[in-house]
Design a protein around this motif. Structure first.
Motif, PDB file in Angstrom:
ATOM      1  N   PRO A 126       0.806  -1.294   0.065  1.00 23.52           N
ATOM      2  CA  PRO A 126       0.046   0.066  -0.225  1.00 23.52           C
ATOM      3  C   PRO A 126       0.898   1.440   0.020  1.00 23.52           C
ATOM      4  O   PRO A 126       0.568   2.240  -0.495  1.00 23.52           O
ATOM      5  CB  PRO A 126      -0.938   0.064   1.306  1.00 23.52           C
ATOM      6  N   ASN A 127       2.040   1.129   0.467  1.00 22.38           N
ATOM      7  CA  ASN A 127       2.933   2.486   0.445  1.00 22.38           C
ATOM      8  C   ASN A 127       4.421   1.916   0.530  1.00 22.38           C
ATOM      9  O   ASN A 127       5.022   0.931   1.175  1.00 22.38           O
ATOM     10  CB  ASN A 127       3.124   3.191   1.616  1.00 22.38           C
ATOM     11  N   HIS A 155      -4.617  13.475   0.783  1.00 19.47           N
ATOM     12  CA  HIS A 155      -4.170  13.088  -0.670  1.00 19.47           C
ATOM     13  C   HIS A 155      -4.571  14.221  -1.488  1.00 19.47           C
ATOM     14  O   HIS A 155      -5.561  15.003  -1.158  1.00 19.47           O
ATOM     15  CB  HIS A 155      -4.470  11.901  -0.909  1.00 19.47           C
ATOM     16  N   HIS A 156      -3.910  14.292  -2.700  1.00 13.82           N
ATOM     17  CA  HIS A 156      -4.432  15.059  -3.985  1.00 13.82           C
ATOM     18  C   HIS A 156      -5.843  14.649  -4.452  1.00 13.82           C
ATOM     19  O   HIS A 156      -6.282  13.411  -4.189  1.00 13.82           O
ATOM     20  CB  HIS A 156      -3.275  14.454  -5.128  1.00 13.82           C
ATOM     21  N   LYS A 159      -7.043  11.353  -6.337  1.00 10.13           N
ATOM     22  CA  LYS A 159      -7.108   9.802  -5.720  1.00 10.13           C
ATOM     23  C   LYS A 159      -8.491   9.254  -6.035  1.00 10.13           C
ATOM     24  O   LYS A 159      -9.295   9.808  -5.593  1.00 10.13           O
ATOM     25  CB  LYS A 159      -6.530   9.959  -4.408  1.00 10.13           C
ATOM     26  N   ASP A 161      -9.445   6.194  -4.323  1.00 15.78           N
ATOM     27  CA  ASP A 161      -9.880   5.205  -3.354  1.00 15.78           C
ATOM     28  C   ASP A 161      -9.861   6.156  -1.899  1.00 15.78           C
ATOM     29  O   ASP A 161      -9.070   6.938  -1.804  1.00 15.78           O
ATOM     30  CB  ASP A 161      -9.023   4.051  -3.164  1.00 15.78           C
ATOM     31  N   SER A 164      -7.254   5.717   2.125  1.00 11.29           N
ATOM     32  CA  SER A 164      -6.063   5.160   1.529  1.00 11.29           C
ATOM     33  C   SER A 164      -5.645   3.984   1.987  1.00 11.29           C
ATOM     34  O   SER A 164      -6.055   3.420   2.877  1.00 11.29           O
ATOM     35  CB  SER A 164      -4.741   6.414   1.764  1.00 11.29           C
ATOM     36  N   GLY A 165      -4.741   3.154   1.088  1.00  9.35           N
ATOM     37  CA  GLY A 165      -4.302   1.851   1.215  1.00  9.35           C
ATOM     38  C   GLY A 165      -3.451   2.073   2.727  1.00  9.35           C
ATOM     39  O   GLY A 165      -3.404   1.054   3.635  1.00  9.35           O
ATOM     40  N   THR A 166      -2.853   3.102   2.710  1.00  2.00           N
ATOM     41  CA  THR A 166      -1.895   3.367   3.831  1.00  2.00           C
ATOM     42  C   THR A 166      -2.343   3.423   5.156  1.00  2.00           C
ATOM     43  O   THR A 166      -2.255   3.048   6.138  1.00  2.00           O
ATOM     44  CB  THR A 166      -1.009   4.647   3.511  1.00  2.00           C
ATOM     45  N   VAL A 214       0.365  15.784  -1.960  1.00  2.00           N
ATOM     46  CA  VAL A 214       0.609  14.461  -2.689  1.00  2.00           C
ATOM     47  C   VAL A 214       0.233  13.326  -1.694  1.00  2.00           C
ATOM     48  O   VAL A 214      -0.976  12.945  -2.019  1.00  2.00           O
ATOM     49  CB  VAL A 214       2.220  14.393  -2.827  1.00  2.00           C
ATOM     50  N   ALA A 215       0.836  12.974  -0.765  1.00  2.00           N
ATOM     51  CA  ALA A 215       0.485  11.738   0.141  1.00  2.00           C
ATOM     52  C   ALA A 215       0.956  12.260   1.504  1.00  2.00           C
ATOM     53  O   ALA A 215       2.231  12.151   1.652  1.00  2.00           O
ATOM     54  CB  ALA A 215       0.835  10.564  -0.410  1.00  2.00           C
ATOM     55  N   PHE A 240       8.674   7.085  -3.380  1.00  6.98           N
ATOM     56  CA  PHE A 240       8.195   5.681  -3.711  1.00  6.98           C
ATOM     57  C   PHE A 240       8.934   4.703  -4.447  1.00  6.98           C
ATOM     58  O   PHE A 240       8.946   3.473  -4.161  1.00  6.98           O
ATOM     59  CB  PHE A 240       6.774   5.566  -4.387  1.00  6.98           C
TER      60      PHE A 240
HETATM   61  O1  LIG Z   1      -3.082   7.433  -4.592  1.00  3.33           O
HETATM   62  C1  LIG Z   1      -1.912   8.013  -4.075  1.00  3.33           C
HETATM   63  O2  LIG Z   1      -1.358   8.905  -4.246  1.00  3.33           O
HETATM   64  C2  LIG Z   1      -1.299   7.063  -3.011  1.00  3.33           C
HETATM   65  N1  LIG Z   1      -1.651   5.954  -2.637  1.00  3.33           N
HETATM   66  C3  LIG Z   1      -1.461   5.059  -1.539  1.00  3.33           C
HETATM   67  C4  LIG Z   1      -2.482   4.832  -0.679  1.00  3.33           C
HETATM   68  O3  LIG Z   1      -3.538   4.813  -0.760  1.00  3.33           O
HETATM   69  O4  LIG Z   1      -1.977   4.745   0.612  1.00  3.33           O
HETATM   70  C5  LIG Z   1       0.110   5.258  -1.316  1.00  3.33           C
HETATM   71  C6  LIG Z   1       0.200   6.832  -0.992  1.00  3.33           C
HETATM   72  O5  LIG Z   1      -0.578   7.325   0.034  1.00  3.33           O
HETATM   73  C7  LIG Z   1      -0.027   7.773  -2.315  1.00  3.33           C
END
Ligand SMILES: O=C(O)C1=N[C@H](C(=O)O)C[C@H](O)C1
Ligand SMILES: NC(=O)C1=CN([C@@H]2O[C@H](COP(=O)(O)OP(=O)(O)OC[C@H]3O[C@@H](n4cnc5c(N)ncnc54)[C@H](OP(=O)(O)O)[C@@H]3O)[C@@H](O)[C@H]2O)C=CC1
Length: 266
Positions: A126-127, A155-156, A159, A161, A164-166, A214-215, A240
């Motif tokens: 996820p990260n 996040h930006h 995105k 989802d 976030s996956g993180t 960004v993230a 990354f």
């Molecule tokens: O979409 C992103 O940009 C990121 N996605 C990942 C997440 O969902 O955690 C990793 C990071 O945060 C950037």
């Protein structure tokens, strides 16, 4: 060192373009082909802004896996597409390294089963940023002492989802050590739906989406008279790439699915 032959899915994306440069600059990596939903039949080198790699672009992922000899699929696309690509790659004995987020628990379980049955390595991370992995590990350490925790991810605004996956991975790691606890006031009521965020095993996750970001993620722990904040910021997608490189190298020697970079960093 023997070359690792790679197929990249999502070469025009923000992560995909960064990954193309990583592959181009890494001596023991070789791009064999790319999967995109545009530019089928063209070469990566013919697309403006992409590095001069003469690898063909396929719009049909299965055709790509059938025709191209590769060791690793690097998927940086979207949740639905990433899931299909991962399954197809396994079918053709190609090891998936998946940065794409948004897979649910059931999907991860099914992919782990498929990987184990075929004895093929998969890494779903996820990260890929080492700082983010450390942030998650530090948060897990802290949760043993601070069971009251809220996660704020930012996040930006492109995105797809949320959360976030993180953030989900962080909550999972914390859940392994945190004593079960009802947080906040027992009679708490939301007067505007969603005000308190999403719930994961009793923990709240808040997702912020804004242009310019960004993230970023903060894990806030509250205790008597004190707050502990653990924060990580990815300011550029280059953050990354060392993790992507490590995952591509490590997946070559795996025969099961590994979920999270914390399981492969030494
Ligand atoms: O979409 C992103 O940009 C990121 N996605 C990942 C997440 O969902 O955690 C990793 C990071 O945060 C950037
Ligand atoms: N694990 C990690 O460390 C990180 C993970 N991510 C994740 O990686 C993924 C990609 O992120 P990011 O690069 O920011 O997103 P982008 O939207 O910039 O890139 C996604 C790319 O996938 C392409 N795509 C969509 N459908 C297909 C398809 N069927 N076949 C091939 N390509 C397709 C898109 O094409 P089009 O432009 O035509 O839509 C786009 O170019 C996301 O899931 C994100 O959450 C992001 C950063 C770090």
């Amino acid at each position: 060192m023997e070359k690792i032959r790679i197929i990249l899915a999502g070469p025009r994306g923000k992560m995909g373009m960064e990954a193309l440069n990583l592959i181009y600059q890494t001596e023991h990596f070789e791009l064999q082909a790319a999967i995109d939903r545009k530019n089928g039949g063209k070469l990566i080198s013919s697309i403006e802004g992409l590095p001069p790699i003469d690898a063909p672009i396929y719009e049909d992922a299965e055709q790509c896996f059938k025709e191209i000899d590769a060791d690793v699929l690097l998927d940086l696309t979207t949740p639905e597409v990433g899931r299909i690509h991962t399954e197809l790659a396994l079918k053709y004995n190609i090891r998936p390294v998946v940065g794409t987020t948004g897979f649910n628990e059931q999907e991860l379980k099914e992919l782990a089963k498929e990987a184990e049955e075929k004895g093929i390595g998969v890494i779903i991370a996820p990260n890929f940023a080492i700082g983010a992995v450390l942030m998650m590990k530090f948060a897990q350490m802290a949760a043993k002492y601070f069971p009251d925790v809220e996660i704020i991810e930012q996040h930006h605004d492109q995105k797809l989802d949320a959360p976030s996956g993180t953030a989900i991975k962080t909550a999972e790691l914390i859940s392994r050590v945190r004593q079960e606890k009802q947080q906040g006031h027992p009679n708490e009521k939301e007067t505007l739906q969603g005000a308190r965020g999403a719930i994961f095993n009793g923990m709240r996750i808040h997702s912020v989406r804004l242009p310019g970001l960004v993230a970023h993620q903060e894990v806030l722990f509250g205790g008597n008279g004190q707050i502990l904040t653990i924060r990580h910021d990815s300011l550029h997608r280059s953050s990354f790439m060392s993790g992507v490189k490590l995952a591509i190298e490590k997946v070559m020697n795996l025969n099961v699915l590994v979920y999270g970079l914390e399981n492969i960093i030494e």
